[in-house]
Design a protein around this motif. Structure first.
Motif, mmCIF file in Angstrom:
data_model
loop_
_atom_site.group_PDB
_atom_site.id
_atom_site.type_symbol
_atom_site.label_atom_id
_atom_site.label_comp_id
_atom_site.label_asym_id
_atom_site.label_seq_id
_atom_site.Cartn_x
_atom_site.Cartn_y
_atom_site.Cartn_z
ATOM 1 N N ILE A 35 113.098 68.740 -25.581
ATOM 2 C CA ILE A 35 112.375 70.010 -25.463
ATOM 3 C C ILE A 35 113.093 70.918 -24.466
ATOM 4 O O ILE A 35 113.390 70.519 -23.336
ATOM 5 C CB ILE A 35 110.919 69.752 -25.033
ATOM 6 N N ILE A 36 113.382 72.114 -24.945
ATOM 7 C CA ILE A 36 113.982 73.148 -24.097
ATOM 8 C C ILE A 36 113.000 74.312 -24.121
ATOM 9 O O ILE A 36 112.529 74.701 -25.190
ATOM 10 C CB ILE A 36 115.341 73.626 -24.659
ATOM 11 N N ALA A 37 112.670 74.846 -22.959
ATOM 12 C CA ALA A 37 111.725 75.962 -22.943
ATOM 13 C C ALA A 37 112.025 76.888 -21.783
ATOM 14 O O ALA A 37 112.707 76.519 -20.821
ATOM 15 C CB ALA A 37 110.291 75.429 -22.847
ATOM 16 N N GLY A 38 111.491 78.092 -21.907
ATOM 17 C CA GLY A 38 111.683 79.081 -20.850
ATOM 18 C C GLY A 38 111.489 80.457 -21.429
ATOM 19 O O GLY A 38 111.275 80.609 -22.632
ATOM 20 N N PRO A 39 111.564 81.472 -20.594
ATOM 21 C CA PRO A 39 111.350 82.828 -21.086
ATOM 22 C C PRO A 39 112.520 83.307 -21.945
ATOM 23 O O PRO A 39 113.624 82.763 -21.831
ATOM 24 C CB PRO A 39 111.248 83.654 -19.805
ATOM 25 N N CYS A 40 112.253 84.307 -22.758
ATOM 26 C CA CYS A 40 113.339 84.937 -23.524
ATOM 27 C C CYS A 40 114.398 85.401 -22.535
ATOM 28 O O CYS A 40 115.557 85.022 -22.638
ATOM 29 C CB CYS A 40 112.777 86.108 -24.328
ATOM 30 N N SER A 41 113.967 86.190 -21.548
ATOM 31 C CA SER A 41 114.884 86.712 -20.529
ATOM 32 C C SER A 41 114.423 86.291 -19.141
ATOM 33 O O SER A 41 113.222 86.202 -18.892
ATOM 34 C CB SER A 41 114.874 88.240 -20.523
ATOM 35 N N VAL A 42 115.358 86.092 -18.268
ATOM 36 C CA VAL A 42 115.017 85.924 -16.854
ATOM 37 C C VAL A 42 114.625 87.324 -16.361
ATOM 38 O O VAL A 42 115.413 88.268 -16.477
ATOM 39 C CB VAL A 42 116.222 85.394 -16.047
ATOM 40 N N GLU A 43 113.409 87.454 -15.855
ATOM 41 C CA GLU A 43 112.915 88.791 -15.496
ATOM 42 C C GLU A 43 112.854 89.009 -13.992
ATOM 43 O O GLU A 43 113.103 90.097 -13.503
ATOM 44 C CB GLU A 43 111.523 89.010 -16.095
ATOM 45 N N ASP A 44 112.458 87.986 -13.285
ATOM 46 C CA ASP A 44 112.483 88.055 -11.818
ATOM 47 C C ASP A 44 112.433 86.641 -11.260
ATOM 48 O O ASP A 44 112.315 85.665 -11.998
ATOM 49 C CB ASP A 44 111.357 88.949 -11.262
ATOM 50 N N LYS A 45 112.494 86.557 -9.955
ATOM 51 C CA LYS A 45 112.591 85.271 -9.280
ATOM 52 C C LYS A 45 111.333 84.424 -9.480
ATOM 53 O O LYS A 45 111.397 83.216 -9.702
ATOM 54 C CB LYS A 45 112.793 85.554 -7.787
ATOM 55 N N ASN A 46 110.167 85.078 -9.391
ATOM 56 C CA ASN A 46 108.908 84.326 -9.439
ATOM 57 C C ASN A 46 108.608 83.739 -10.806
ATOM 58 O O ASN A 46 108.184 82.585 -10.916
ATOM 59 C CB ASN A 46 107.731 85.216 -9.010
ATOM 60 N N ILE A 47 108.797 84.550 -11.843
ATOM 61 C CA ILE A 47 108.467 84.079 -13.196
ATOM 62 C C ILE A 47 109.313 82.857 -13.562
ATOM 63 O O ILE A 47 108.817 81.874 -14.108
ATOM 64 C CB ILE A 47 108.645 85.213 -14.238
ATOM 65 N N ILE A 48 110.592 82.911 -13.223
ATOM 66 C CA ILE A 48 111.465 81.793 -13.605
ATOM 67 C C ILE A 48 111.141 80.560 -12.748
ATOM 68 O O ILE A 48 111.214 79.422 -13.228
ATOM 69 C CB ILE A 48 112.970 82.215 -13.588
ATOM 70 N N GLU A 49 110.711 80.792 -11.527
ATOM 71 C CA GLU A 49 110.350 79.662 -10.680
ATOM 72 C C GLU A 49 109.034 79.018 -11.148
ATOM 73 O O GLU A 49 108.914 77.795 -11.184
ATOM 74 C CB GLU A 49 110.256 80.092 -9.223
ATOM 75 N N GLU A 50 108.080 79.848 -11.535
ATOM 76 C CA GLU A 50 106.822 79.328 -12.098
ATOM 77 C C GLU A 50 107.110 78.495 -13.348
ATOM 78 O O GLU A 50 106.489 77.461 -13.582
ATOM 79 C CB GLU A 50 105.940 80.506 -12.561
ATOM 80 N N THR A 51 108.032 78.994 -14.154
ATOM 81 C CA THR A 51 108.398 78.289 -15.389
ATOM 82 C C THR A 51 109.027 76.939 -15.064
ATOM 83 O O THR A 51 108.671 75.911 -15.663
ATOM 84 C CB THR A 51 109.377 79.147 -16.222
ATOM 85 N N ALA A 52 109.937 76.953 -14.111
ATOM 86 C CA ALA A 52 110.622 75.712 -13.720
ATOM 87 C C ALA A 52 109.605 74.688 -13.201
ATOM 88 O O ALA A 52 109.682 73.492 -13.521
ATOM 89 C CB ALA A 52 111.677 76.011 -12.663
ATOM 90 N N HIS A 53 108.652 75.180 -12.452
ATOM 91 C CA HIS A 53 107.608 74.300 -11.914
ATOM 92 C C HIS A 53 106.819 73.645 -13.050
ATOM 93 O O HIS A 53 106.571 72.435 -13.057
ATOM 94 C CB HIS A 53 106.706 75.128 -10.988
ATOM 95 N N LEU A 54 106.446 74.444 -14.034
ATOM 96 C CA LEU A 54 105.688 73.905 -15.176
ATOM 97 C C LEU A 54 106.516 72.860 -15.941
ATOM 98 O O LEU A 54 106.013 71.781 -16.281
ATOM 99 C CB LEU A 54 105.292 75.043 -16.134
ATOM 100 N N LEU A 55 107.768 73.172 -16.190
ATOM 101 C CA LEU A 55 108.616 72.238 -16.942
ATOM 102 C C LEU A 55 108.718 70.907 -16.203
ATOM 103 O O LEU A 55 108.606 69.833 -16.805
ATOM 104 C CB LEU A 55 110.013 72.823 -17.186
#
Ligand code: PEP
Ligand code: MN
Length: 276
Positions: A35-55
């Motif tokens: 499973i690979i997941a994440g946002p379409c685009s990296v938009e800012d520091k927080n969103i990508i960090e929240e995503t990493a935390h969930l993964l």
């Protein structure tokens, strides 16, 4: 068909072993459903960090996020470029995740190659033979997306370009093809998966997000991808899809994503694959 290197059977005497992509913390290929997941685009520091935390919480090892974006309109968000890559890497390092991101051209390939674990070649570049030759010279896994107007044979030829230059770490990705249908963004060519598995030893994953273009049917497409024998999925997720700068309509929110991942984990045993 003069395709040799990526075919299961190169000639009468040579049968190639299945390719497994090894990324030390995870694998992609036969026996696994990655499973690979994440946002379409990296938009800012927080969103990508929240995503990493969930993964990390879901035991998922590979995060996606585009920083060089192939957009139909030059007026649309083009990605954060180098800054985005920095955010992606910071978030991934914090949670020990591998990253996949797209190289759009030769310049961005050099930049992406410095920190991506997997280099993505997008649908629009799937027959950019110059770029394919360049990634073929690198010693890094490449995820090659099927061009939305490409036959399966043409897809294999593009993979052959990469292998011909010496890079055999290739993952194929079915992401939907353009048809007359308008209810979905593209048409997920589900039969391409078993056909490709017969023809090539390379792993093949499904991107249901760009195929569907709408989030409501993505959980069903994920289950179909598992059932049809693909080696994994790459799916777009976002903490607030309605606010996403790109592809929000096809992004699962975190709750929807968690729900389908739980279901997939249950189903994996039935299909005899290890979730990675
Ligand atoms: C992507 O995965 O970010 C993307 C742009 O997909 P595709 O190349 O399949 O359109
Ligand atoms: Mn997208």
């Amino acid at each position: 068909m003069d395709i040799k290197l990526v075919l299961r059977k190169s000639n009468e005497n040579t049968i190639n072993d299945n390719t497994i992509i090894n990324l030390d913390t995870t694998k992609i290929g036969y026996g696994y459903f990655t499973i690979i997941a994440g946002p379409c685009s990296v938009e800012d520091k927080n969103i990508i960090e929240e995503t990493a935390h969930l993964l990390n919480e879901l035991n998922i090892n590979i995060m996606r996020g585009g920083v060089f974006k192939p957009r139909t309109s030059p007026y649309s968000f083009q990605g954060l470029g180098k800054k985005g890559l920095e955010y992606l890497k910071l978030a991934a390092n914090k949670y020990n995740l591998k990253i996949i991101t797209e190289a759009l051209d030769e310049d961005s390939l050099n930049i992406v190659n410095e920190c991506a674990d997997i280099i993505q070649i997008g649908s629009r570049n799937a027959q950019n033979f110059g770029l394919l030759k360049k990634v073929g010279k690198l010693n890094k896994p490449v995820l090659l997306k099927r061009g939305f107007m490409m036959t399966i044979e043409e897809f294999l030829y593009s993979a052959e370009y990469i292998a011909y230059e010496g890079n055999n770490n290739i993952i194929l990705c079915e992401r939907g093809i353009r048809t007359f249908e308008t209810k979905t963004r593209n048409t997920l060519d589900i039969s391409a998966i078993p056909v490709l598995k017969k023809e090539t030893h390379l792993p093949i994953i499904v991107d249901p997000s760009h195929a569907a273009g709408r989030s409501d049917i993505i959980p069903d497409l994920i289950k179909a991808s598992l059932a049809v024998g693909s080696h994994g999925i790459m799916v777009e997720i976002h903490p607030h899809p309605e606010k996403a700068l790109s592809d929000g309509k096809q992004s699962l929110n975190f709750k929807e994503f968690e729900k389908i991942i739980k279901e997939v984990k249950g189903l994996a045993k039935y299909f005899g694959v290890d979730i990675k």
